[in-house]
Design an enzyme around this catalytic site. Structure first.
Site, PDB file in Angstrom:
ATOM      1  N   GLU A  44      69.406  31.791 171.083  1.00  0.00           N
ATOM      2  CA  GLU A  44      69.337  30.830 172.180  1.00  0.00           C
ATOM      3  C   GLU A  44      69.050  31.552 173.499  1.00  0.00           C
ATOM      4  OE1 GLU A  44      72.202  27.297 174.088  1.00  0.00           O
ATOM      5  OE2 GLU A  44      72.946  28.589 172.483  1.00  0.00           O
ATOM      6  N   LYS A 113      67.473  21.090 173.409  1.00  0.00           N
ATOM      7  CA  LYS A 113      68.863  20.938 172.979  1.00  0.00           C
ATOM      8  C   LYS A 113      69.402  19.568 173.395  1.00  0.00           C
ATOM      9  CE  LYS A 113      73.176  23.636 172.985  1.00  0.00           C
ATOM     10  NZ  LYS A 113      73.800  24.876 173.503  1.00  0.00           N
ATOM     11  N   CYS A 147      72.407  25.804 168.687  1.00  0.00           N
ATOM     12  CA  CYS A 147      73.840  26.083 168.856  1.00  0.00           C
ATOM     13  C   CYS A 147      74.736  24.862 168.630  1.00  0.00           C
ATOM     14  CB  CYS A 147      74.064  26.703 170.238  1.00  0.00           C
ATOM     15  SG  CYS A 147      75.659  27.556 170.414  1.00  0.00           S
TER      16      CYS A 147
END
Length: 266
Positions: A44, A113, A147
């Site tokens: 990330e 994200k 994540c």
């Protein structure tokens, strides 16, 4: 379906130094390709660093910006697909994004994200609103996530229902949440019958301590490869034959009863 040798780059690079991190991607791509890998996955926000505050906006680039063109050159020169995390500028907004560049240097997928973690991410990023982003690579359907997104079972199940075979999860997993890498990721892979490549940062950065422990988890719930706590390039096989057999032996998707699950969307 085909098998795909996959390389996991566990590293935090050099926060704030895009040029250095692009060189690190090139070094890893060269090594991974020499080891027979067809895909390299970076963590990330690997392009810029994670805990760099206002520099996240200063260093943000559009999906087709200079860094993307450099990664495209790297991918084409080494004949390997590359996934890297970066801050994506889109007009006045900045997203925490991951982009897949194919082995011929073509942009194949870009994911923003959807679930931002904590005050830090909500301060600097705008969440995405497209939960399932996919591309085809080496006969497999590849999905992207970042994540915290993978900690929501609904997210992973949505990928499974859309046919994802290999879910790539660039991450910045912090102490003391290492149980996510150790326990949750193999369970997610098993319950949704897909592979998950979970690729973490490592070591201290600003106020954070990243725990490493990157892994490739298989649909049988086993970890096929695991990194330690330091910088490491891990290569592992995504075995399409195992995926097919596991789906036959564990028909969770076929045995679902969606009519019972309406309350889950409230």
């Amino acid at each position: 379906m085909s098998s795909l040798r996959t390389a996991l780059l566990q590293s935090s690079g050099r926060p704030g130094d895009v040029a250095h991190n692009l060189r690190a991607i090139e070094d890893a791509a060269r090594e991974a390709a020499a080891g027979g890998a067809g895909l390299l996955v970076c963590p990330e926000l690997f392009l810029t660093g994670y805990a760099i505050g206002e520099d996240l906006h200063r260093l943000a680039e559009p999906a087709d910006g200079p860094a993307a063109r450099t990664v495209a050159r790297i991918a084409a020169e080494h004949g390997i697909a590359v996934v890297y995390g970066y801050p994506e500028r889109d007009g006045a907004t900045v997203h925490n994004s991951a982009q897949l560049i194919g082995p011929e240097g073509q942009p194949s997928a870009n994911y923003r994200k959807t679930h931002l973690f904590g005050c830090f991410e909500r301060e600097w990023f705008t969440p995405g609103d497209e939960p399932v982003v996919q591309a085809e690579l080496g006969g497999l359907r590849i999905g992207l996530m970042i994540c915290y997104d993978v900690e929501f079972p609904e997210n992973v199940r949505a990928h499974a229902l859309a046919g994802t075979d290999l879910l790539l999860v660039p991450t910045a997993q912090l102490h003391p949440f290492q149980f996510v890498a150790e326990s949750l990721i193999p369970v997610r892979a098993f319950e949704s019958q897909l592979y998950i490549a979970y690729v973490n940062r490592t070591g201290p950065e600003g106020e954070f301590e990243f725990v490493g422990l990157s892994c490739l988890a298989g649909p049988d719930g086993t970890v096929r490869a695991r990194a330690g706590r330091g910088e490491e390039l891990v290569l592992a096989e995504v075995d399409a034959g195992l995926l097919k057999r596991s789906r036959e032996d564990n028909p969770y998707l076929a045995d679902r009863r969606p009519g019972l699950y309406g309350s889950l969307t409230c």
